[in-house]
Enzyme design. Structure first.
Site, PDB file in Angstrom:
ATOM      1  N   TYR A 219     -24.684  32.793  60.705  1.00 22.00           N
ATOM      2  CA  TYR A 219     -24.744  32.159  62.032  1.00 22.00           C
ATOM      3  C   TYR A 219     -23.459  32.465  62.813  1.00 22.00           C
ATOM      4  O   TYR A 219     -23.497  32.940  63.951  1.00 22.00           O
ATOM      5  CB  TYR A 219     -24.931  30.638  61.893  1.00 22.00           C
TER       6      TYR A 219
ATOM      7  N   LYS B  59     -22.665  35.025  66.236  1.00 24.49           N
ATOM      8  CA  LYS B  59     -21.980  34.648  67.486  1.00 24.49           C
ATOM      9  C   LYS B  59     -20.828  35.618  67.762  1.00 24.49           C
ATOM     10  O   LYS B  59     -20.630  36.059  68.899  1.00 24.49           O
ATOM     11  CB  LYS B  59     -21.453  33.212  67.408  1.00 24.49           C
TER      12      LYS B  59
ATOM     13  N   SER C 182     -19.324  29.735  69.809  1.00 25.06           N
ATOM     14  CA  SER C 182     -19.006  28.635  68.907  1.00 25.06           C
ATOM     15  C   SER C 182     -17.561  28.735  68.419  1.00 25.06           C
ATOM     16  O   SER C 182     -17.026  29.842  68.250  1.00 25.06           O
ATOM     17  CB  SER C 182     -19.955  28.727  67.706  1.00 25.06           C
TER      18      SER C 182
HETATM   19  C1  WQD Z   1     -19.004  17.642  60.640  1.00 20.72           C
HETATM   20  C2  WQD Z   1     -18.240  17.002  59.495  1.00 20.72           C
HETATM   21  C3  WQD Z   1     -18.985  17.636  57.278  1.00 20.72           C
HETATM   22  C4  WQD Z   1     -22.898  15.771  57.415  1.00 20.72           C
HETATM   23  C5  WQD Z   1     -21.404  22.888  62.430  1.00 20.72           C
HETATM   24  C6  WQD Z   1     -21.367  24.376  62.673  1.00 20.72           C
HETATM   25  C7  WQD Z   1     -20.858  24.669  64.050  1.00 20.72           C
HETATM   26  C8  WQD Z   1     -21.669  23.978  65.070  1.00 20.72           C
HETATM   27  C9  WQD Z   1     -21.750  22.515  64.799  1.00 20.72           C
HETATM   28  C10 WQD Z   1     -23.843  24.615  65.887  1.00 20.72           C
HETATM   29  C11 WQD Z   1     -17.952  17.979  58.347  1.00 20.72           C
HETATM   30  C12 WQD Z   1     -19.186  16.160  57.528  1.00 20.72           C
HETATM   31  C13 WQD Z   1     -21.641  16.211  57.754  1.00 20.72           C
HETATM   32  C14 WQD Z   1     -23.027  14.767  56.407  1.00 20.72           C
HETATM   33  C15 WQD Z   1     -20.642  14.706  56.179  1.00 20.72           C
HETATM   34  N1  WQD Z   1     -22.977  24.571  65.029  1.00 20.72           N
HETATM   35  N2  WQD Z   1     -20.531  15.679  57.152  1.00 20.72           N
HETATM   36  N3  WQD Z   1     -21.891  14.277  55.850  1.00 20.72           N
HETATM   37  O1  WQD Z   1     -19.832  21.732  60.075  1.00 20.72           O
HETATM   38  O2  WQD Z   1     -18.164  21.016  61.857  1.00 20.72           O
HETATM   39  O3  WQD Z   1     -20.087  22.398  62.484  1.00 20.72           O
HETATM   40  O4  WQD Z   1     -22.180  22.286  63.457  1.00 20.72           O
HETATM   41  O5  WQD Z   1     -24.790  24.699  66.317  1.00 20.72           O
HETATM   42  O6  WQD Z   1     -20.866  26.045  64.244  1.00 20.72           O
HETATM   43  O7  WQD Z   1     -20.556  24.978  61.698  1.00 20.72           O
HETATM   44  O8  WQD Z   1     -20.479  20.048  61.899  1.00 20.72           O
HETATM   45  O9  WQD Z   1     -21.754  17.956  61.975  1.00 20.72           O
HETATM   46  O10 WQD Z   1     -22.250  19.593  60.126  1.00 20.72           O
HETATM   47  O11 WQD Z   1     -20.101  18.348  60.094  1.00 20.72           O
HETATM   48  O12 WQD Z   1     -19.649  14.233  55.638  1.00 20.72           O
HETATM   49  O13 WQD Z   1     -24.130  14.364  56.040  1.00 20.72           O
HETATM   50  O14 WQD Z   1     -19.064  15.981  58.921  1.00 20.72           O
HETATM   51  O15 WQD Z   1     -18.553  17.857  55.973  1.00 20.72           O
HETATM   52  O16 WQD Z   1     -16.681  17.677  57.869  1.00 20.72           O
HETATM   53  P1  WQD Z   1     -19.564  21.313  61.460  1.00 20.72           P
HETATM   54  P2  WQD Z   1     -21.254  18.968  61.031  1.00 20.72           P
END
Ligand code: WQD
Length: 335
Positions: A148, A152, A123
Site C-alpha cells: 500500500y 503511494k 500518505s
Molecule cells: C493507529 C495506532 C496501532 C487498532 C494506517 C496506515 C496509514 C493510513 C492510516 C490509510 C497504531 C494502534 C490500532 C487496534 C491498536 N492509511 N491500534 N488497536 O497504522 O497509524 O496508519 O492507517 O488509509 O497509511 O498505515 O493507523 O489506525 O491502524 O493505528 O492499538 O485495534 O493504533 O497499533 O499504533 P496507522 P491505525
C-alpha cells in the site's frame, strides 16, 4: 467543474461536501468497491446541492473519455484507490493495479483531455521508517513498509516524472496523517467492511457493543505511556485542506503538503479522550505489538499553514464526538 475520484469513500465524501459548500461543481467517479451509492444522496442532503455521479473505475479509459467530454473539468482530485495496509501485503497485485495503474490511466485521460491539474491523496507512510518525526516535506521518501505504502510512493514518482516531461502539469501531493472523525451532520463517515483495522472505528465499535474489547497493540514502545503515537486529524479539516490546495494548481510543478495536526497523541490518550468526550466506556487490554507499526510519528504542518493558510481547527473532542454520532447513526441503520 472538479472531477473527484473515490468521491463516495470516507475521505472523498467529505471533500465533496466541502467543495459543494464552497460553490464548486463536482463530478464523482467511484466504483463503489468500498462504499455505497446512497452516499451520493447524503452528500446532496448535507450540501443542498446537486452532484453528478458516475459508477465506474479509473482504469476504464473509455468511461474517463466520456466524462471528460461531457463536463468542463478544470481539475481532478484523485482519492480512488485501495487502502488496507494488511490486505495489500496478501494481495499486492490488486494494490498496484488499482492504485498505480489506476493513477496512470487517469493521467493518460487527463492528458488527452488537456486537463493538467491534479490533487493526489498520498500518505505519511511514504516517509518510511528511516524518518525522524516531525516529518517534513523536504525529507526524502523512505522504504515503504507495505505494498500500500509503496503504491503511494510509486504514484508520487510517476507524477514527478510527468511534471519533468511536461511543465504544464501541476500536481499537489497531499500526505495524510491519520484522518478520523465524521461529518458533524452524522450522515457521512467511515464504514469499514468487516472488523476494522484502524484504531478509531475499532474504538467506536467497542463502545457501541459491536465488538467486545479493544486490543492496544504494544505498551512497551519508547513513548511517554508506552503506546504508539500518531497524528490524528479530523476528516473535515482534511477535506478543507483539499479545497485550499486547489489554489496551488495555478502554479505548475509538483507541490507537497503534509496534512496533519502537527502533534502526536498516544493510543492510550485516544481511548481516554473517547471515554471522556462521550461518557461511554471502552473495555481494552494490552496485546503484543502489531507487525510493521512505528513507535511514533507526526507531521510538521508548517508548510501547509504558511503556503495554503491551512491548519487543523477541530479538537480531539470534536473527533471523538463526531465519530460517536456517526457510529450511533450507522448502528441504528443496521438494527
Ligand atoms: C493507529 C495506532 C496501532 C487498532 C494506517 C496506515 C496509514 C493510513 C492510516 C490509510 C497504531 C494502534 C490500532 C487496534 C491498536 N492509511 N491500534 N488497536 O497504522 O497509524 O496508519 O492507517 O488509509 O497509511 O498505515 O493507523 O489506525 O491502524 O493505528 O492499538 O485495534 O493504533 O497499533 O499504533 P496507522 P491505525
Amino acid at each position: 467543474m472538479i472531477l473527484l475520484t473515490g468521491g463516495t469513500g470516507y475521505i472523498g465524501s467529505h471533500i465533496a461536501v466541502e467543495l459543494l459548500d464552497a460553490g464548486h461543481q463536482v463530478v464523482i467517479l467511484d466504483n463503489l468497491s468500498n462504499s455505497v451509492c446512497t452516499v451520493v444522496d447524503r452528500i446532496k442532503t448535507i450540501s443542498q446541492k446537486e452532484v453528478e455521479f458516475y459508477k465506474g473505475d479509473v482504469r476504464d479509459a473509455a468511461l474517463l473519455g466520456v466524462i471528460f467530454k461531457a463536463h468542463n473539468i478544470k481539475a481532478v482530485i484523485h482519492c480512488a484507490g485501495l487502502k488496507a495496509v494488511g490486505e495489500s501485503v496478501s494481495n499486492p497485485l490488486a494494490y498496484y493495479d488499482a492504485n498505480v495503474y489506476g493513477s496512470i490511466s487517469l493521467c493518460k485521460a487527463m492528458e488527452q483531455a488537456g486537463v493538467k491539474r491534479l490533487i493526489f491523496s498520498s500518505s505519511a507512510t511514504v516517509y518510511g521508517h528511516e524518518a525522524e518525526p516531525p516529518y517534513m516535506e523536504t525529507m526524502a521518501r523512505g522504504s515503504a513498509s507495505s505494498p500500500y505504502g509503496a503504491s503511494k510512493a510509486m504514484i508520487e514518482k510517476v507524477l514527478e516524472d510527468l511534471s519533468s516531461s511536461d511543465p504544464q502539469w501541476s500536481f499537489s501531493i497531499l500526505r495524510y496523517f491519520n484522518p478520523i472523525g465524521a461529518h458533524p451532520s452524522g450522515y457521512i463517515g467511515e464504514s469499514p467492511q468487516g472488523i476494522p483495522n484502524n484504531l478509531m472505528p475499532y474504538i467506536s465499535q467497542v463502545a457501541a457493543g459491536v465488538l467486545p474489547e479493544l486490543l492496544i497493540y504494544g505498551n512497551d514502545y519508547p513513548t511517554d505511556d508506552g503506546t504508539c503515537v500518531r497524528d490524528y486529524l479530523h476528516v473535515v479539516d482534511l477535506a478543507v485542506g483539499h479545497r485550499m490546495a486547489l489554489q496551488t494548481l495555478e502554479q505548475p510543478g509538483v507541490h507537497y503538503y503534509n496534512l496533519g495536526a502537527g502533534k502526536g497523541v498516544s493510543v492510550q490518550e485516544m481511548v481516554d479522550a473517547f471515554i471522556l468526550a462521550t461518557g461511554v466506556d471502552v473495555p481494552y487490554r494490552f496485546a503484543p505489538r502489531r507487525k510493521g507499526d512505528l513507535a511514533a510519528f507526526w507531521a510538521s504542518s508548517e508548510k501547509a499553514e504558511r503556503e495554503l493558510g491551512w491548519r487543523t481547527r477541530k479538537s480531539l473532542v470534536d473527533m471523538m464526538v463526531d465519530t460517536w454520532r456517526w457510529q450511533q447513526f450507522t448502528s441504528s441503520e443496521n438494527s
